[in-house]
Design a protein around this motif. Structure first.
Motif, short mmCIF file in Angstrom:
data_model
loop_
_atom_site.label_atom_id
_atom_site.label_comp_id
_atom_site.label_asym_id
_atom_site.label_seq_id
_atom_site.Cartn_x
_atom_site.Cartn_y
_atom_site.Cartn_z
N PRO A 185 31.13 69.00 -8.85
CA PRO A 185 32.38 69.79 -8.65
C PRO A 185 32.21 70.66 -7.36
O PRO A 185 32.98 70.06 -6.44
CB PRO A 185 32.98 70.54 -9.66
CG PRO A 185 32.27 69.97 -11.34
CD PRO A 185 30.82 69.75 -10.84
N LEU A 186 31.65 71.60 -6.92
CA LEU A 186 31.63 71.82 -5.63
C LEU A 186 31.47 70.90 -4.57
O LEU A 186 32.07 71.46 -3.39
CB LEU A 186 30.63 72.95 -5.95
CG LEU A 186 29.93 73.70 -4.32
CD1 LEU A 186 31.87 74.88 -4.57
CD2 LEU A 186 29.17 74.96 -4.42
N ILE A 187 30.61 69.97 -4.65
CA ILE A 187 29.74 69.33 -3.58
C ILE A 187 31.40 68.86 -3.04
O ILE A 187 31.86 68.20 -2.38
CB ILE A 187 28.98 68.48 -4.53
CG1 ILE A 187 27.82 68.81 -4.43
CG2 ILE A 187 28.57 67.23 -3.04
CD1 ILE A 187 26.01 68.31 -4.67
N HIS A 188 31.79 67.74 -4.26
CA HIS A 188 33.34 67.37 -4.48
C HIS A 188 34.34 68.33 -3.68
O HIS A 188 35.29 67.65 -2.63
CB HIS A 188 33.86 66.69 -5.84
CG HIS A 188 32.71 66.00 -6.21
ND1 HIS A 188 33.35 65.35 -7.48
CD2 HIS A 188 32.67 64.62 -5.55
CE1 HIS A 188 32.93 64.74 -7.51
NE2 HIS A 188 32.31 63.68 -6.48
N ALA A 189 34.42 69.71 -4.05
CA ALA A 189 35.39 70.81 -3.43
C ALA A 189 35.10 70.45 -1.32
O ALA A 189 35.82 70.24 -0.69
CB ALA A 189 35.45 71.94 -3.35
N LEU A 190 33.62 70.92 -1.44
CA LEU A 190 33.52 70.78 0.07
C LEU A 190 33.30 69.97 1.12
O LEU A 190 33.65 69.69 2.17
CB LEU A 190 31.42 71.11 0.12
CG LEU A 190 31.27 71.62 -0.15
CD1 LEU A 190 30.04 72.45 -0.63
CD2 LEU A 190 31.56 73.10 0.91
N VAL A 191 33.39 68.13 -0.28
CA VAL A 191 33.53 66.74 0.39
C VAL A 191 34.66 66.22 0.82
O VAL A 191 35.18 66.43 2.34
CB VAL A 191 32.71 65.47 0.16
CG1 VAL A 191 33.55 64.43 0.46
CG2 VAL A 191 31.33 65.78 -0.51
N VAL A 192 35.65 66.94 -0.06
CA VAL A 192 37.14 66.40 0.20
C VAL A 192 37.58 68.27 1.59
O VAL A 192 39.03 67.74 2.04
CB VAL A 192 37.98 67.10 -0.65
CG1 VAL A 192 39.38 67.30 -0.58
CG2 VAL A 192 37.90 66.13 -1.61
N SER A 193 37.32 68.56 1.58
CA SER A 193 37.16 70.44 2.32
C SER A 193 37.39 69.17 4.16
O SER A 193 37.37 69.48 4.92
CB SER A 193 36.60 71.09 2.24
OG SER A 193 37.26 71.88 1.20
N LEU A 194 35.75 68.97 4.10
CA LEU A 194 35.12 68.69 5.33
C LEU A 194 35.77 67.19 5.98
O LEU A 194 35.77 66.96 6.97
CB LEU A 194 33.49 68.13 5.57
CG LEU A 194 32.58 69.74 4.92
CD1 LEU A 194 31.56 68.85 4.85
CD2 LEU A 194 32.47 70.17 6.13
N GLY A 195 36.19 66.61 4.43
CA GLY A 195 37.50 65.24 5.16
C GLY A 195 38.26 65.56 5.83
O GLY A 195 39.16 65.42 6.60
N LEU A 196 39.03 66.61 5.18
CA LEU A 196 40.35 67.00 5.29
C LEU A 196 40.56 67.45 7.35
O LEU A 196 40.84 68.09 8.10
CB LEU A 196 40.73 67.81 4.60
CG LEU A 196 42.24 69.22 5.44
CD1 LEU A 196 43.31 67.80 5.28
CD2 LEU A 196 42.39 70.43 4.22
N LEU A 197 38.84 68.75 7.60
CA LEU A 197 38.12 69.06 8.52
C LEU A 197 38.42 68.00 9.17
O LEU A 197 39.26 68.13 10.26
CB LEU A 197 37.52 70.03 8.40
CG LEU A 197 37.29 71.12 9.61
CD1 LEU A 197 38.73 72.07 9.68
CD2 LEU A 197 35.82 71.96 9.83
N VAL A 198 38.02 67.16 9.58
CA VAL A 198 37.43 66.15 10.17
C VAL A 198 39.30 65.22 10.34
O VAL A 198 39.40 64.44 11.72
CB VAL A 198 36.86 65.14 9.58
CG1 VAL A 198 36.79 63.12 10.29
CG2 VAL A 198 35.26 65.20 9.18
#
Length: 259
Positions: A185-198
């Motif tokens: 779940p934490l990895i998913h949250a970081l992936v989504v956040s990084l995707g939003l940042l990109v």
């Protein structure tokens, strides 16, 4: 948390895919050239995005390196530890953030030096023909003048560099161990956040290309951003004495281990 997992899967299969990663530098270069042509020959009307006070510019772009660091630090630390189970290996990979910070500092200061060395002070933006005696940008602005020099676009440099860096670090997600790990779940949250940042960096980079600076100022900025990525991830990080590439990086000529 199924919605978070679905969002992470979309980001990973889209923005963080091997295909997008391989062509991202070329796409960013095309955006700069294409946007510059639009600005020069088919200028667009004013909009919310060409205001320097717009929300994304004030709270994200002006702090772009800070945002990138704040998300990449836990992402690199967590994902690299899951794959390697080695604290020294994690610290070695986190070294990429130190390298990136040095590159950001050196390049931005170099850009300011170029602008100062090539510029002149004028009475105002509306009277570019009336120069003043001030030969330094700080003195010029402090006295109420207007400084005109070759202002290499810092946004055109940093935003592509941040995008390319995030995409490279996301290569580790190809490892199958993340699918069943307890920290998923934490990895998913970081992936989504990084995707939003990109997505934000790409949008604001596009806005910079069509609204601000001269073509050469943007081209030089983008060139330095792509060059910084290439020297690190495509050359130096292949060497033994370097922070190295993310584990499970995509196979290919540019990601082979150095002998």
């Amino acid at each position: 948390m199924e919605w978070l997992e679905r969002c992470a899967c979309v980001v990973q299969s889209g923005l963080f895919s091997d295909v997008f990663r391989r062509h991202s530098a070329l796409l960013l270069a095309c955006v700069t050239v294409g946007g510059s042509l639009v600005k020069e020959f088919w200028p667009l009307p004013d909009s919310y995005f060409n205001s320097k006070r717009n929300f994304l510019n004030v709270y994200f772009v002006k702090l772009s390196w800070g945002w990138t660091l704040s998300l990449l630090l836990p992402f690199i630390g967590l994902t690299n530890y899951i794959v390697t189970r080695s604290v020294p290996a994690v610290f070695r990979r986190i070294g990429t953030l130190l390298v990136g910070t040095i590159i950001w500092y050196v390049c931005t200061n170099f850009f300011m030096y170029v602008e100062n060395a090539t510029g002149s002070c004028y009475v105002s933006e509306m009277q570019p023909e009336n120069k003043t005696e001030h030969g330094d940008k700080r003195e010029c602005i402090k006295s109420g003048g207007f400084w005109v020099g070759f202002d290499i676009s810092g946004h055109s440099f940093l935003l592509p560099y941040c995008v390319l860096m995030i995409l490279e670090e996301a290569a580790i997600l190809r490892d199958e161990r993340f699918k069943k790990h307890g920290m998923k779940p934490l990895i998913h949250a970081l992936v989504v956040s990084l995707g939003l940042l990109v997505s934000i960096w790409a949008l604001m980079f596009f806005c910079t290309s069509i609204y601000f600076h001269t073509p050469w100022q943007k081209i030089f900025g983008t060139f330095f951003g792509i060059l910084s990525w290439y020297i690190t991830y495509r050359w130096w990080y292949l060497k033994t004495l370097s922070p190295g590439l993310p584990p499970s990086s995509p196979p290919g000529k540019s990601h082979r281990k150095a002998k």
